[in-house]
Motif scaffolding. Structure first.
Motif, PDB file in Angstrom:
ATOM      1  N   THR A  59       3.510   7.263   1.724  1.00 32.47           N
ATOM      2  CA  THR A  59       2.925   7.715   0.466  1.00 32.47           C
ATOM      3  C   THR A  59       3.727   8.867  -0.149  1.00 32.47           C
ATOM      4  OG1 THR A  59       0.724   6.951   1.023  1.00 32.47           O
ATOM      5  CG2 THR A  59       0.839   8.837  -0.455  1.00 32.47           C
ATOM      6  N   SER A 106       1.973  16.445   6.500  1.00 32.50           N
ATOM      7  CA  SER A 106       1.783  17.095   7.803  1.00 32.50           C
ATOM      8  C   SER A 106       2.845  18.146   8.096  1.00 32.50           C
ATOM      9  CB  SER A 106       1.842  16.035   8.906  1.00 32.50           C
ATOM     10  OG  SER A 106       3.120  15.408   8.902  1.00 32.50           O
ATOM     11  N   GLU A 245      -2.616  -0.755   4.392  1.00 28.28           N
ATOM     12  CA  GLU A 245      -3.081   0.179   5.419  1.00 28.28           C
ATOM     13  C   GLU A 245      -4.572   0.007   5.717  1.00 28.28           C
ATOM     14  OE1 GLU A 245      -0.743   4.372   5.021  1.00 28.28           O
ATOM     15  OE2 GLU A 245      -1.947   3.858   3.287  1.00 28.28           O
TER      16      GLU A 245
END
Ligand code: BG6
Length: 369
Positions: A59, A106, A245
């Motif tokens: 993404t 992240s 997903e």
């Protein structure tokens, strides 16, 4: 902890106005100039940049594709976007005048981290757009622009995506101002429009009832196609990724202009196709070209689900469904047009009885190459 929502993903989709608003907070100083978070890069370093390479995975890479359109338009600096794992193992042409921008929610994705290290070894300047304070990628970068989406728990990224796009607009506007040039003046007014986007996203979230119904009707669908053009192209790719997903459905995103060069052969009776229609204000008549695409696929039996701005009536004759988004200037539209695609994937997954927050085989942060 899910704030009254059934899943983290639904909660996070609904937090998107805040993710965008908070990412914009504190970005302007007293003189109305844009400011970065921590940086070891001087303004002179940034003025001397002659190329930007954006690296990311999943993404985040689609956020990078959106960023390319905006940053090139505002700064006239050439921007390349590359998947981090591809960038890492070839011989990219970069030097100290290249700004390598990594995008990672992240800050721990190993593919992206290895690419950042590679860029540094080759002498490039590195800037991290990241949602996690103190994570590895920002620690190893020369400069950081934090997104303020808050913790994202669902594996499939939603609010971090909008925050990443927002942060890359901020970066583009900052560079445009720093370097002067044609779009430096425009930067202020775009910033103002950006400040108004959270309210538009909020309004849009209140209109998702029909999308939910469409998703429920489509629980048995085996394949869905997504078409987009200009900044709608990465949005189409992201819509397809969300569906893979979350709902384990074959889904593909295409550039609408590419349709006639192959993918149109896939269209047969009943094939559902989402079309992300560019704002009617998009340069070069792209809106009309995409309307023609909708007409072409409809004539071949496609079921057309059209995402179009309020007031865009040209799409209506060729649409089986029209999903309305608020008006915005063309480059900012992804902050709106992706939302119905997220909601669609969420509710299709739910309709199939699947685990929305923890899809099979996926991890939130992939810390191996
Ligand atoms: C994938 C996640 O493995 O990593 C995606 O499932 C995410 O949702 C991608 O977009 C990149 O992660 P990050 O943390 O670097 O943005």
């Amino acid at each position: 902890e899910k704030g009254g929502y059934a899943t983290f993903m639904e909660k996070e989709i609904n937090e998107q106005p805040h993710a965008v608003g908070d990412t914009l907070l504190g970005r302007t100083d007293d003189e109305g100039r844009l400011v970065l978070d921590q940086t070891e890069l001087s303004e002179d370093d940034l003025r001397s940049i002659d190329k930007i390479v954006i690296i990311a995975c999943g993404t985040a890479a689609y956020a990078g594709m959106v960023a390319k359109y905006a940053i090139e338009h505002w700064t006239r600096i050439p921007v390349e976007v590359e998947l981090a794992h591809e960038f890492r193992y070839r011989d990219p042409v970069i030097d100290e005048q290249t700004l390598v921008v990594s995008i990672s929610q992240s800050g721990e994705t190993m593919d992206t981290l290895m690419a950042v290290r590679h860029a540094r070894e080759l002498g490039a300047r590195t800037l991290s757009i990241c949602n996690t304070h103190g994570s590895t990628i920002p620690r190893e970068s020369d400069a950081v622009l934090y997104t303020h989406a808050g913790p994202e728990i669902a594996v499939a990224s939603t609010k971090a995506f909008l925050a990443q796009i927002t942060a890359s607009y901020v970066l583009g506007l900052y560079l445009a101002q720093l370097r002067g040039g044609t779009y430096a003046d425009e930067a202020q007014s775009v910033m103002k429009e950006l400040q108004g986007m959270p309210a538009k996203i909020e309004e849009l979230l209140g209109r998702m009832g029909r999308v939910k119904e469409i998703a429920r009707f489509m629980a048995d669908t085996r394949s869905v196609l997504f078409l987009g053009r200009h900044v709608g192209y990465p949005v189409a790719m992201e819509g397809a990724l969300k569906l893979k997903e979350l709902a384990y459905i074959h889904a593909e995103g295409f550039a609408a202009g590419e349709l006639k060069h192959g993918p149109i052969a896939l269209i047969d009776a009943g094939q559902p196709v989402f079309i992300v229609v560019p704002s009617p204000d998009t340069a070069h008549g792209l809106h009309g070209k995409v309307v023609s695409n909708i007409q072409e696929i409809r004539a071949r039996g496609a079921r057309t689900i059209v995402i179009a701005e309020d007031g865009d009536e040209e799409v209506v004759p060729f649409a089986d469904e029209v999903i309305r988004i608020p008006q915005s200037s063309p480059l900012l539209a992804p902050l709106l047009s992706v939302v119905p695609l997220q909601v669609f994937a969420l509710h299709l997954s739910t309709a199939k009885g699947l685990d929305v927050d923890q899809p099979r085989n996926l991890a939130k942060s992939v810390t191996v190459e």
